[in-house]
Design a protein around this motif. Sequence first.
Motif, short mmCIF file in Angstrom:
data_model
loop_
_atom_site.label_atom_id
_atom_site.label_comp_id
_atom_site.label_asym_id
_atom_site.label_seq_id
_atom_site.Cartn_x
_atom_site.Cartn_y
_atom_site.Cartn_z
N GLU A 362 0.68 -1.15 0.00
CA GLU A 362 0.02 -0.03 -0.05
C GLU A 362 0.95 1.08 -0.06
O GLU A 362 0.65 2.19 -0.75
N LEU A 363 1.99 1.23 0.82
CA LEU A 363 2.75 2.40 1.02
C LEU A 363 3.50 2.70 -0.55
O LEU A 363 3.50 3.84 -0.98
N ARG A 364 3.91 1.69 -0.99
CA ARG A 364 4.57 2.04 -2.35
C ARG A 364 3.70 2.24 -3.44
O ARG A 364 4.04 2.97 -4.46
N LEU A 365 2.28 1.89 -3.63
CA LEU A 365 1.70 2.11 -4.55
C LEU A 365 1.12 3.44 -4.45
O LEU A 365 0.89 4.27 -5.30
N ASN A 366 0.96 3.92 -3.07
CA ASN A 366 0.73 5.49 -3.09
C ASN A 366 1.93 6.34 -3.38
O ASN A 366 1.59 7.24 -3.78
N ARG A 367 2.87 5.80 -3.24
CA ARG A 367 4.21 6.49 -3.60
C ARG A 367 4.17 6.77 -5.23
O ARG A 367 4.51 7.77 -5.73
N ILE A 368 3.79 5.55 -5.68
CA ILE A 368 3.57 5.70 -7.18
C ILE A 368 2.58 6.59 -7.78
O ILE A 368 2.90 7.61 -8.73
N LEU A 369 1.42 6.65 -6.95
CA LEU A 369 0.48 7.53 -7.44
C LEU A 369 0.98 9.08 -7.09
O LEU A 369 0.77 9.76 -7.85
N GLU A 370 1.82 9.27 -6.10
CA GLU A 370 2.18 10.70 -5.70
C GLU A 370 3.31 11.03 -6.69
O GLU A 370 3.14 12.32 -7.30
#
Length: 714
Positions: A362-370
């Motif tokens: 979840e953390l890394r996917l949100n980082r991708i979105l960001e």
Amino acid sequence: MKSYADGNTLRMPDSCQFQAAEREAVLLLCDDQITAFNDAARQLFQASGQQLTTLQHPAQLSPATQPCGKASFEKAELMLAKARAQGRHQFYWLHQRFNGDLFYALVTLTAEDTTESARVQAVVQDLTAQTRHMLDAAMGRLMFSKSHDALMITDSNNLILDVSPAFCQITGYARTETLGKPAGFMRSGVHDQQFYACLWQQLLQTGCWEGEIWDKHRQGHLFPKDLKICAVAGPDGHVMNYLALFSDVTEKIQHKQELEKLAYYDTLTGLPNRALLLETLERKVSTLNQQAGGQHLALAFIDIDNFKAINDTKGHLFGDLLIKAVTARIAALLDQDDFLGRMSGDEFLLIFSASCTLSEVELRLNRILEVLREPFALEDSSQHVNLSIGVSLYPTDGTDCKSLIAKADIAMYHAKKSGGSHVRFYCAEVGAQFFEQSDIELHLAEAISQGAIVPKFQPKIALQHGTISGAEILARWCRQNGDYVAPDKFIPVAEQQRLIHKLSDSLLSQSALCLQQQGITVPITLAFNVSAQQLLDPKFGRDFLALLHHRGLSPQLCEIEITESCLIENFGQAKDCINQLRQQGIKVSIDDFGTGFCSLNYLRSLSVDTIKLDRSFIAELDPQNLNNIIVVKAIIDLAHQLGIRVLAEGVETRSQLHILKTLQCDEVQGFYFAPALAWRDFCQFVSGFDASSIQQLNHNLPHSALAALLADKQ
């Protein structure tokens, strides 16, 4: 004396002085006819004695033509004549056995004298073995000197005895540089000792080995070769030589890699394509299924929001550049064990390593979105991009590839429906919504064509006289299994699938049929909801009027209800259509009035008959909520000043009805009176409606403070 006979014991004369080796075939000719022969001759020609002695001429033991092109009979006569003239004549001849096989032979003719009737002895020596040996030797020399494959001969100690020209060309070594060296002097270092140990073990056990091996070129670079090694045994049965044949397969491997790249990699991004993604996921899932348990795997389905609009607006070349830039930015954020690939178009799959925890996912996917929210600089323009990401988990959401991909896709769809630029994990509720949506999409067209979606009629009440002024036509779908499908679920699907025209036509036709089958005594206006897709169709006005005429409906008793979204997309087109319909007597109302930001501007610019106050205002129409009452009164007063009637929808209580009548609202509809009814129930409602309950409502508000407030505002 030697005797020569067949099964009939034919003998040669005792005076015959002809000599021949016992193993050689001997034929005795007299007047050009075979009169005697030995057993070797019978075996050579695969014949019986009778077959040989019944021949009329020795040329019958030959094919019709010799290799030189001459007829065998003519050439045989010439050979016999030379033998009689010279006493002895030797030549090569192509014979034919009785079973049809051809063979070369060395023939020696010896004659008694020079007369034509002289007896002639023919000794026939089969040259098949010698010919085969000569051919093999010639082929070997040709292969060794001309073959494109390299040849190397070593002794029993694996020391090089000779190499072919192709060997020198492939390896870069001159022949003199190789002689006497061990065959393995070009080892590349790619293969370990275990590899060579297995090679020699197989070679010693079976006498041959073949496979792909890497060697080092004289210039230092490595190259792959397809190698075959064969052990050659000597007379004593022990290995005397090793023969190696190989070719450089660099181009073959490169071609294979290119084909593999085309088959498994996306040509635009260089990422693994759908085939390799599925193969990789299948392998990972299979491995997890074979393990004891406790392992998990996260699969992310990634989609670029609004990519089609970007592609259509700025062109496919720009879209391709954007795809490459997006994938490059995502790939830069991944770990080495993550596996990213392109499914199709703007859709991607990301397979996380099994060691990645859910919180890390979840953390890394949100980082991708960001990171992806940072604009891309492409073709001198700045392009903003958002992603929608759906995630499924092994084994929670499935233990096979199909389930995991499908549920990640569903979660992504939910993220997109939530406004995009979100990460959503799959859950059962989301799945149920998706499958319900899919089921609607699958069966909607059939439901419309079969008339399964029917019109229901919700009464409209005129407050001034307490009479029924009309009805709004509402679509209702009850499936054969009894399941009810809400309009807010199937109407958007009808618009997406371009079925809204067919649905509206079906509802209008069914409504007209209801009026014809069972009419009502008072004239009422039927209101039909019209979507933006319909209103902005240049043919809508003409087609709608034609359908009314065809179904026998009066335009003066018809009304269309439009929402503000119809006006936002193309105000000019909507205005022209509205004017066209009103000129023919059709009334027009704006539905859900007050929820948009431009409603007042529309009232100033459009010519409409009615505005329908959104139910959100009516739900809060309470004596305690003075501000809401003031807003509603202001809308009603403004509409009246513009000559527009006001209808309040969603009326559910007598208090709401009392306030609306006090505020001089023109019409109402809602559950306080009736829900949407089937035509028969609607007719009964009309015939039994009592207007006195509305007429008896006085204009005194039930709340003194409210009355005083309104008095002050006046």
